[in-house]
Design a protein around this motif. Structure first.
Motif, PDB file in Angstrom:
ATOM      1  N   LEU A   1      49.969  45.494  81.181  1.00 41.25           N
ATOM      2  CA  LEU A   1      49.183  45.442  79.945  1.00 41.25           C
ATOM      3  C   LEU A   1      49.792  46.376  78.903  1.00 41.25           C
ATOM      4  O   LEU A   1      49.920  46.016  77.729  1.00 41.25           O
ATOM      5  CB  LEU A   1      47.718  45.824  80.217  1.00 41.25           C
ATOM      6  CG  LEU A   1      46.892  44.793  80.987  1.00 41.25           C
ATOM      7  CD1 LEU A   1      45.500  45.338  81.307  1.00 41.25           C
ATOM      8  CD2 LEU A   1      46.775  43.486  80.195  1.00 41.25           C
ATOM      9  N   GLU A   2      50.174  47.575  79.334  1.00 40.87           N
ATOM     10  CA  GLU A   2      50.794  48.516  78.391  1.00 40.87           C
ATOM     11  C   GLU A   2      52.087  47.930  77.831  1.00 40.87           C
ATOM     12  O   GLU A   2      52.377  48.051  76.644  1.00 40.87           O
ATOM     13  CB  GLU A   2      51.078  49.857  79.088  1.00 40.87           C
ATOM     14  CG  GLU A   2      49.814  50.695  79.251  1.00 40.87           C
ATOM     15  CD  GLU A   2      49.995  51.916  80.160  1.00 40.87           C
ATOM     16  OE1 GLU A   2      48.986  52.612  80.387  1.00 40.87           O
ATOM     17  OE2 GLU A   2      51.126  52.152  80.644  1.00 40.87           O
ATOM     18  N   GLY A   3      52.834  47.263  78.697  1.00 42.47           N
ATOM     19  CA  GLY A   3      54.111  46.678  78.287  1.00 42.47           C
ATOM     20  C   GLY A   3      53.956  45.582  77.234  1.00 42.47           C
ATOM     21  O   GLY A   3      54.853  45.350  76.428  1.00 42.47           O
ATOM     22  N   PHE A   4      52.802  44.917  77.220  1.00 43.80           N
ATOM     23  CA  PHE A   4      52.595  43.844  76.232  1.00 43.80           C
ATOM     24  C   PHE A   4      52.301  44.399  74.835  1.00 43.80           C
ATOM     25  O   PHE A   4      52.363  43.654  73.860  1.00 43.80           O
ATOM     26  CB  PHE A   4      51.431  42.922  76.657  1.00 43.80           C
ATOM     27  CG  PHE A   4      51.724  42.102  77.879  1.00 43.80           C
ATOM     28  CD1 PHE A   4      52.921  41.399  77.996  1.00 43.80           C
ATOM     29  CD2 PHE A   4      50.807  42.024  78.923  1.00 43.80           C
ATOM     30  CE1 PHE A   4      53.194  40.640  79.135  1.00 43.80           C
ATOM     31  CE2 PHE A   4      51.078  41.275  80.055  1.00 43.80           C
ATOM     32  CZ  PHE A   4      52.273  40.584  80.161  1.00 43.80           C
ATOM     33  N   GLY A   5      51.956  45.684  74.748  1.00 44.68           N
ATOM     34  CA  GLY A   5      51.676  46.280  73.427  1.00 44.68           C
ATOM     35  C   GLY A   5      50.612  45.492  72.687  1.00 44.68           C
ATOM     36  O   GLY A   5      49.524  45.262  73.213  1.00 44.68           O
ATOM     37  N   ASP A   6      50.918  45.072  71.446  1.00 41.52           N
ATOM     38  CA  ASP A   6      49.950  44.324  70.624  1.00 41.52           C
ATOM     39  C   ASP A   6      50.067  42.805  70.803  1.00 41.52           C
ATOM     40  O   ASP A   6      49.474  42.048  70.032  1.00 41.52           O
ATOM     41  CB  ASP A   6      50.180  44.638  69.137  1.00 41.52           C
ATOM     42  CG  ASP A   6      49.845  46.091  68.840  1.00 41.52           C
ATOM     43  OD1 ASP A   6      49.032  46.662  69.580  1.00 41.52           O
ATOM     44  OD2 ASP A   6      50.410  46.636  67.863  1.00 41.52           O
ATOM     45  N   ASP A   7      50.836  42.387  71.770  1.00 39.81           N
ATOM     46  CA  ASP A   7      51.065  40.949  71.973  1.00 39.81           C
ATOM     47  C   ASP A   7      49.834  40.343  72.677  1.00 39.81           C
ATOM     48  O   ASP A   7      49.805  40.172  73.899  1.00 39.81           O
ATOM     49  CB  ASP A   7      52.341  40.791  72.805  1.00 39.81           C
ATOM     50  CG  ASP A   7      52.637  39.339  73.131  1.00 39.81           C
ATOM     51  OD1 ASP A   7      51.866  38.453  72.715  1.00 39.81           O
ATOM     52  OD2 ASP A   7      53.652  39.111  73.820  1.00 39.81           O
ATOM     53  N   THR A   8      48.820  40.023  71.879  1.00 34.24           N
ATOM     54  CA  THR A   8      47.542  39.583  72.457  1.00 34.24           C
ATOM     55  C   THR A   8      47.675  38.265  73.231  1.00 34.24           C
ATOM     56  O   THR A   8      46.956  38.043  74.201  1.00 34.24           O
ATOM     57  CB  THR A   8      46.457  39.408  71.369  1.00 34.24           C
ATOM     58  OG1 THR A   8      47.003  38.606  70.339  1.00 34.24           O
ATOM     59  CG2 THR A   8      46.015  40.722  70.803  1.00 34.24           C
ATOM     60  N   LYS A   9      48.615  37.436  72.796  1.00 32.72           N
ATOM     61  CA  LYS A   9      48.797  36.145  73.491  1.00 32.72           C
ATOM     62  C   LYS A   9      49.222  36.393  74.953  1.00 32.72           C
ATOM     63  O   LYS A   9      48.673  35.787  75.879  1.00 32.72           O
ATOM     64  CB  LYS A   9      49.872  35.340  72.755  1.00 32.72           C
ATOM     65  CG  LYS A   9      49.735  33.869  72.929  1.00 32.72           C
ATOM     66  CD  LYS A   9      50.646  33.121  71.991  1.00 32.72           C
ATOM     67  CE  LYS A   9      50.878  31.740  72.582  1.00 32.72           C
ATOM     68  NZ  LYS A   9      52.125  31.149  72.150  1.00 32.72           N
ATOM     69  N   SER A  10      50.168  37.317  75.114  1.00 31.84           N
ATOM     70  CA  SER A  10      50.642  37.612  76.475  1.00 31.84           C
ATOM     71  C   SER A  10      49.564  38.314  77.292  1.00 31.84           C
ATOM     72  O   SER A  10      49.421  38.062  78.493  1.00 31.84           O
ATOM     73  CB  SER A  10      51.900  38.485  76.426  1.00 31.84           C
ATOM     74  OG  SER A  10      52.932  37.781  75.797  1.00 31.84           O
TER      75      SER A  10
ATOM     76  N   GLN B   1      32.141  36.562  74.201  1.00 26.51           N
ATOM     77  CA  GLN B   1      33.208  35.603  73.889  1.00 26.51           C
ATOM     78  C   GLN B   1      33.135  34.468  74.909  1.00 26.51           C
ATOM     79  O   GLN B   1      32.754  34.698  76.052  1.00 26.51           O
ATOM     80  CB  GLN B   1      34.584  36.260  74.022  1.00 26.51           C
ATOM     81  CG  GLN B   1      34.759  37.557  73.267  1.00 26.51           C
ATOM     82  CD  GLN B   1      34.921  37.330  71.775  1.00 26.51           C
ATOM     83  OE1 GLN B   1      35.566  36.363  71.379  1.00 26.51           O
ATOM     84  NE2 GLN B   1      34.336  38.180  70.968  1.00 26.51           N
ATOM     85  N   SER B   2      33.529  33.279  74.494  1.00 32.80           N
ATOM     86  CA  SER B   2      33.443  32.164  75.445  1.00 32.80           C
ATOM     87  C   SER B   2      34.785  31.768  76.057  1.00 32.80           C
ATOM     88  O   SER B   2      34.845  31.307  77.202  1.00 32.80           O
ATOM     89  CB  SER B   2      32.833  30.935  74.755  1.00 32.80           C
ATOM     90  OG  SER B   2      33.658  30.541  73.673  1.00 32.80           O
ATOM     91  N   ALA B   3      35.881  31.929  75.302  1.00 30.88           N
ATOM     92  CA  ALA B   3      37.142  31.275  75.695  1.00 30.88           C
ATOM     93  C   ALA B   3      37.631  31.674  77.092  1.00 30.88           C
ATOM     94  O   ALA B   3      37.954  30.806  77.909  1.00 30.88           O
ATOM     95  CB  ALA B   3      38.220  31.568  74.647  1.00 30.88           C
ATOM     96  N   ALA B   4      37.689  32.983  77.364  1.00 31.08           N
ATOM     97  CA  ALA B   4      38.287  33.419  78.634  1.00 31.08           C
ATOM     98  C   ALA B   4      37.431  32.966  79.822  1.00 31.08           C
ATOM     99  O   ALA B   4      37.962  32.452  80.819  1.00 31.08           O
ATOM    100  CB  ALA B   4      38.460  34.930  78.637  1.00 31.08           C
ATOM    101  N   THR B   5      36.115  33.135  79.717  1.00 32.67           N
ATOM    102  CA  THR B   5      35.240  32.732  80.831  1.00 32.67           C
ATOM    103  C   THR B   5      35.361  31.219  81.076  1.00 32.67           C
ATOM    104  O   THR B   5      35.462  30.760  82.221  1.00 32.67           O
ATOM    105  CB  THR B   5      33.775  33.119  80.531  1.00 32.67           C
ATOM    106  OG1 THR B   5      33.711  34.533  80.346  1.00 32.67           O
ATOM    107  CG2 THR B   5      32.832  32.716  81.649  1.00 32.67           C
ATOM    108  N   LEU B   6      35.382  30.452  79.983  1.00 34.90           N
ATOM    109  CA  LEU B   6      35.508  28.991  80.135  1.00 34.90           C
ATOM    110  C   LEU B   6      36.826  28.625  80.801  1.00 34.90           C
ATOM    111  O   LEU B   6      36.871  27.773  81.699  1.00 34.90           O
ATOM    112  CB  LEU B   6      35.424  28.311  78.758  1.00 34.90           C
ATOM    113  CG  LEU B   6      34.033  28.214  78.142  1.00 34.90           C
ATOM    114  CD1 LEU B   6      34.124  27.768  76.683  1.00 34.90           C
ATOM    115  CD2 LEU B   6      33.152  27.246  78.928  1.00 34.90           C
TER     116      LEU B   6
ATOM    117  N   LYS C   1      46.349  37.941  77.003  1.00 32.29           N
ATOM    118  CA  LYS C   1      45.344  36.943  77.417  1.00 32.29           C
ATOM    119  C   LYS C   1      45.879  36.038  78.520  1.00 32.29           C
ATOM    120  O   LYS C   1      45.169  35.732  79.480  1.00 32.29           O
ATOM    121  CB  LYS C   1      44.916  36.108  76.205  1.00 32.29           C
ATOM    122  CG  LYS C   1      44.010  36.897  75.281  1.00 32.29           C
ATOM    123  CD  LYS C   1      43.556  36.076  74.095  1.00 32.29           C
ATOM    124  CE  LYS C   1      42.666  36.933  73.203  1.00 32.29           C
ATOM    125  NZ  LYS C   1      42.265  36.297  71.979  1.00 32.29           N
ATOM    126  N   ALA C   2      47.141  35.623  78.390  1.00 37.15           N
ATOM    127  CA  ALA C   2      47.730  34.727  79.408  1.00 37.15           C
ATOM    128  C   ALA C   2      47.789  35.448  80.761  1.00 37.15           C
ATOM    129  O   ALA C   2      47.406  34.895  81.804  1.00 37.15           O
ATOM    130  CB  ALA C   2      49.119  34.287  78.960  1.00 37.15           C
TER     131      ALA C   2
END
Ligand code: FAD
Length: 277
Positions: free
Chosen positions: A222-231, A262-267, A233-234
């Protein structure tokens, strides 16, 4: 196939937040939750928002549980809250001690969640189904794992019906906790609390505060992804889906999702588990 599950929300602070939550709930209802629960702020600070959100969920035709915390509260205040919840048609509570911000004395008439559960049973009999919190990785203020298990047993004997765990990312901690519950002769379902990973700094902050361990291999990535929210979340979807699969294979019959409104992740997790509609 549907999987028995419940969903947790917090009371929104603004009209925009309330509208967003309403939209998220409508999407999440496709999962056919057994109930939706709404958190309750320390010292009753969110009581109105909690009860308003609970009331909306009931009006949407879904079972709703109100969280109720007792730290800093008087018996009179809790009695009044129980009366309001009963009048709203609430049948289920998540009964907690709660945490007061540091520096506050308790100034209340309850010390532990078990005191609240005993009080609710004494005042209202079996009117409410009572869920309680439990900690596979041990509550951060507990003197030891053993004393935390004793405290949990006290809550069960005081009249809790079901337990929901603090979130965790280590399935073995959950399996061991369930074993210990069984060995202690406690007949109570222990529902794993599942935290989708969508925001790394928020997760680190929460986990430090509540004593949930983020395994090193997860933290470093997670730290390695920095601000890369897409990564983030994936990766989070992969990790949390795998955790749910392991829990299910090990016998967990249902899940409680900390949705963070939020709905997206749970769905998506439920879809990957093959349980979404
Ligand atoms: P308790 O069960 O009272 O335990 C608190 C501590 O006291 C533990 O360390 C326990 O080992 C110890 N203890 C208990 N009884 C005894 C005893 N007789 N002797 C010695 N030690 C004892 N917080 C909120 O403010 N609002 C919410 O809506 C909310 N919802 C939550 C939902 C879930 C599913 C979970 C897991 C947590 C939630 N929390 C919420 C957080 C919770 O309030 C905190 O974790 C709090 O620090 C402990 O609450 P508890 O009900 O588990 O307390």
């Amino acid at each position: 196939m549907t999987l028995p599950l419940s969903l947790e929300f917090f009371p929104p602070k603004t009209p925009e937040g309330a509208a967003k939550l309403r939209a998220a709930r409508q999407q999440l209802y496709a999962l056919q939750p057994e109930f939706c629960s709404v958190t309750y702020g320390a010292g009753g600070s969110t009581q109105q928002g909690t009860f308003d959100t609970v009331s909306e969920i009931l009006m949407e035709g879904v079972d709703a549980a109100s969280h109720l915390s007792c730290i800093g509260a008087t018996k009179e205040k809790v009695r009044e809250a129980l009366g309001l919840l009963d009048a709203m048609g609430v049948k289920r509570l998540v009964a907690l001690r709660g945490d007061l911000p540091s520096g506050y004395g308790t100034g209340g008439e309850f010390t532990y969640a078990s005191d609240l559960i005993a009080f609710i049973r004494n005042e209202t009999g079996d009117k409410f189904k009572i869920d309680v919190a439990c900690y596979p990785e041990v509550h951060p203020q507990a003197r030891s794992a053993e004393s935390d298990m004793k405290a949990f047993a006290t809550k069960v004997r005081a009249g809790a019906n079901t337990a929901i765990t603090q979130y965790f990312f280590n399935a073995d901690a959950y399996f061991r906790f369930v074993d210990e519950v069984q060995k202690a002769g406690l007949e109570i379902a222990v529902v794993p609390g599942i935290m989708p990973i969508t925001n790394s700094s928020q997760l680190m902050r929460f986990s430090d505060a509540c004593g949930a361990e983020i395994p090193r291999w997860i933290r470093l990535r997670l730290e390695g992804f920095g601000d890369d929210t897409k990564s983030i979340k994936a990766f989070g979807l992969d990790v949390v889906t795998a955790l749910c699969e392991k829990l299910r294979a090990g016998g967990a019959g249902c899940f409680h999702f900390y949705t963070m409104n939020q709905s997206a992740a749970t769905l998506e997790i439920c879809k990957r588990l093959g349980t979404a509609q």
